[in-house]
Design a protein around this motif. Structure first.
Motif, PDB file in Angstrom:
ATOM      1  N   GLU A  86       0.809  -0.989   0.122  1.00 15.91           N
ATOM      2  CA  GLU A  86      -0.011   0.068   0.210  1.00 15.91           C
ATOM      3  C   GLU A  86       0.840   1.127   0.021  1.00 15.91           C
ATOM      4  OE1 GLU A  86      -2.342  -0.255   3.479  1.00 15.91           O
ATOM      5  OE2 GLU A  86      -0.611  -0.079   4.992  1.00 15.91           O
ATOM      6  N   PRO A  87       0.170   2.254  -0.595  1.00 20.87           N
ATOM      7  CA  PRO A  87       1.065   3.587  -0.634  1.00 20.87           C
ATOM      8  C   PRO A  87       0.915   4.238   0.878  1.00 20.87           C
ATOM      9  CG  PRO A  87      -1.041   4.001  -1.726  1.00 20.87           C
ATOM     10  CD  PRO A  87      -1.085   2.517  -1.383  1.00 20.87           C
ATOM     11  N   GLU A  88       2.078   4.841   1.226  1.00 21.38           N
ATOM     12  CA  GLU A  88       1.819   5.369   2.680  1.00 21.38           C
ATOM     13  C   GLU A  88       1.068   6.830   2.471  1.00 21.38           C
ATOM     14  OE1 GLU A  88       5.772   5.870   4.422  1.00 21.38           O
ATOM     15  OE2 GLU A  88       5.806   3.912   4.792  1.00 21.38           O
ATOM     16  N   THR A  89       0.870   7.353   1.268  1.00 14.43           N
ATOM     17  CA  THR A  89      -0.119   8.438   1.068  1.00 14.43           C
ATOM     18  C   THR A  89      -0.912   8.294  -0.100  1.00 14.43           C
ATOM     19  OG1 THR A  89      -0.301  11.015   0.767  1.00 14.43           O
ATOM     20  CG2 THR A  89       1.620   9.700  -0.368  1.00 14.43           C
ATOM     21  N   PRO A  90      -2.128   8.400  -0.209  1.00 12.28           N
ATOM     22  CA  PRO A  90      -3.053   8.048  -1.355  1.00 12.28           C
ATOM     23  C   PRO A  90      -2.718   9.190  -2.751  1.00 12.28           C
ATOM     24  CG  PRO A  90      -4.336   9.126   0.220  1.00 12.28           C
ATOM     25  CD  PRO A  90      -2.943   8.907   0.976  1.00 12.28           C
ATOM     26  N   GLN A  91      -2.444  10.203  -2.374  1.00 11.88           N
ATOM     27  CA  GLN A  91      -2.133  11.148  -3.440  1.00 11.88           C
ATOM     28  C   GLN A  91      -1.346  12.111  -2.962  1.00 11.88           C
ATOM     29  OE1 GLN A  91      -6.400  11.905  -4.358  1.00 11.88           O
ATOM     30  NE2 GLN A  91      -6.107  14.016  -3.657  1.00 11.88           N
ATOM     31  N   ILE A  92      -0.809  13.097  -4.009  1.00  7.64           N
ATOM     32  CA  ILE A  92      -0.021  14.336  -3.759  1.00  7.64           C
ATOM     33  C   ILE A  92      -0.527  15.267  -4.829  1.00  7.64           C
ATOM     34  CG2 ILE A  92       1.762  13.191  -2.491  1.00  7.64           C
ATOM     35  CD1 ILE A  92       3.242  13.604  -5.096  1.00  7.64           C
ATOM     36  N   LYS A  93      -0.295  16.645  -4.399  1.00  9.47           N
ATOM     37  CA  LYS A  93      -0.533  17.748  -5.453  1.00  9.47           C
ATOM     38  C   LYS A  93       0.966  17.984  -5.995  1.00  9.47           C
ATOM     39  CE  LYS A  93      -2.599  22.227  -5.986  1.00  9.47           C
ATOM     40  NZ  LYS A  93      -3.365  23.122  -5.525  1.00  9.47           N
ATOM     41  N   LEU A  94       1.139  17.937  -7.167  1.00  2.00           N
ATOM     42  CA  LEU A  94       2.447  18.187  -7.624  1.00  2.00           C
ATOM     43  C   LEU A  94       2.606  19.160  -8.818  1.00  2.00           C
ATOM     44  CD1 LEU A  94       5.662  17.247  -7.417  1.00  2.00           C
ATOM     45  CD2 LEU A  94       4.944  15.330  -9.148  1.00  2.00           C
ATOM     46  N   ARG A  95       3.735  20.132  -8.667  1.00  8.15           N
ATOM     47  CA  ARG A  95       4.033  20.896  -9.831  1.00  8.15           C
ATOM     48  C   ARG A  95       4.849  20.258 -10.983  1.00  8.15           C
ATOM     49  NH1 ARG A  95       4.242  26.678 -10.095  1.00  8.15           N
ATOM     50  NH2 ARG A  95       2.306  26.541  -8.866  1.00  8.15           N
ATOM     51  N   THR A  96       4.539  20.386 -12.091  1.00  6.81           N
ATOM     52  CA  THR A  96       5.449  20.006 -13.169  1.00  6.81           C
ATOM     53  C   THR A  96       6.757  20.407 -13.203  1.00  6.81           C
ATOM     54  OG1 THR A  96       4.675  21.768 -14.750  1.00  6.81           O
ATOM     55  CG2 THR A  96       3.314  19.580 -14.793  1.00  6.81           C
ATOM     56  N   GLY A  97       7.787  19.312 -13.202  1.00  6.96           N
ATOM     57  CA  GLY A  97       9.062  19.664 -13.074  1.00  6.96           C
ATOM     58  C   GLY A  97       9.469  19.555 -11.742  1.00  6.96           C
ATOM     59  N   LYS A  98       8.757  19.486 -10.912  1.00  6.07           N
ATOM     60  CA  LYS A  98       9.180  19.357  -9.351  1.00  6.07           C
ATOM     61  C   LYS A  98       9.334  17.804  -8.972  1.00  6.07           C
ATOM     62  CE  LYS A  98       8.261  20.575  -4.336  1.00  6.07           C
ATOM     63  NZ  LYS A  98       7.222  21.355  -3.657  1.00  6.07           N
ATOM     64  N   THR A  99      10.250  17.402  -8.279  1.00  5.22           N
ATOM     65  CA  THR A  99      10.733  16.047  -7.934  1.00  5.22           C
ATOM     66  C   THR A  99       9.846  15.776  -6.673  1.00  5.22           C
ATOM     67  OG1 THR A  99      12.902  16.273  -8.957  1.00  5.22           O
ATOM     68  CG2 THR A  99      12.393  14.289  -7.388  1.00  5.22           C
ATOM     69  N   ALA A 100       9.284  14.555  -6.798  1.00  9.77           N
ATOM     70  CA  ALA A 100       8.779  14.051  -5.498  1.00  9.77           C
ATOM     71  C   ALA A 100       9.092  12.600  -5.042  1.00  9.77           C
ATOM     72  CB  ALA A 100       7.232  13.912  -5.655  1.00  9.77           C
ATOM     73  N   THR A 101       9.171  12.287  -3.848  1.00  8.79           N
ATOM     74  CA  THR A 101       9.480  11.076  -3.380  1.00  8.79           C
ATOM     75  C   THR A 101       8.286  10.402  -2.431  1.00  8.79           C
ATOM     76  OG1 THR A 101      12.001  11.661  -3.142  1.00  8.79           O
ATOM     77  CG2 THR A 101      11.028   9.580  -2.141  1.00  8.79           C
ATOM     78  N   VAL A 102       7.811   9.185  -2.934  1.00  2.52           N
ATOM     79  CA  VAL A 102       6.793   8.580  -2.408  1.00  2.52           C
ATOM     80  C   VAL A 102       7.187   7.401  -1.944  1.00  2.52           C
ATOM     81  CG1 VAL A 102       4.426   7.941  -2.459  1.00  2.52           C
ATOM     82  CG2 VAL A 102       4.951  10.055  -3.574  1.00  2.52           C
TER      83      VAL A 102
END
Length: 203
Positions: A86-102
């Motif tokens: 399971e994901p530890e968070t169901p969703q995130i809001k992300l700006r294009t070009g910005k790196t995210a770690t889930v």
């Protein structure tokens, strides 16, 4: 005046043999193409994002874009694999070009070690060409010991180029979906003359 006889053409038996040879060669050629089609199709999907296949990147873009999108995460386990995922968070809001770690939480519920490989895709399929992964547990087969729990990260970004794609204009939500499948067990190799009935250890 003597007329030289024309050279005799191939006999019926020779013609049948030639036709049979051509048919066999054609069949082998089609078989080879069918095997080649699978990796070629995968290469095509990876390079174009066709079918929701994500991209692989080494670094994030130098500049961020202007759009914010919702990225949802879907985690599944195929039948026969005694894991929870399971994901530890169901969703995130992300700006294009910005790196995210889930992070995804994975637990082996069985009493023995198990290996599995995660398959993935992105929806809608048009977003696959702009979903770039820098690091992902799905790149390699994963092995968990009995009752072991681990956190598996995925590092990614949305390519700002999607802002110039008309097919992405009305897309506000992108879903990254994973499914873990049990890895195929290694086959034992028989050593010796094979008459003793004892199987050798897996290589």
């Amino acid at each position: 005046m003597n007329v030289s006889p024309e050279p005799a053409g191939p006999s019926k038996a020779d013609r049948k043999g030639l036709i049979a040879g051509i048919a066999v060669a054609a069949s082998l050629g089609m078989l080879a193409l069918s095997f080649a089609a699978v990796p070629l199709y995968r290469m095509f999907c990876a390079s174009t994002g066709y079918g929701g296949t994500t991209q692989v990147a080494e670094v994030a873009p130098a500049h961020q874009g202007k759009r914010d999108l919702i990225v949802r995460f879907d985690a599944n386990v195929a039948p026969g694999l005694d894991w929870t995922f399971e994901p530890e968070t169901p969703q995130i809001k992300l700006r294009t070009g910005k790196t995210a770690t889930v992070y995804f939480k994975v637990t082996n519920l069985s009493d023995h070690a198990l290996s599995a490989q995660a398959m993935y895709n992105v929806g809608p399929s048009s977003a696959g060409a702009y979903f770039d992964k820098i690091s992902c547990f799905c790149f390699n087969e994963q092995k968990l010991d009995a009752h072991e729990t681990v956190e598996m990260p995925v590092v990614f970004f949305l390519d700002p180029a999607l802002e110039h794609d008309n097919s992405m204009t009305d897309v506000d939500v992108v879903t990254l979906s994973y499914t873990f499948f049990a890895a195929k067990p290694e086959k034992a190799v028989v050593v010796g003359d094979g008459k003793s009935g004892e199987a050798g250890k897996p290589l």
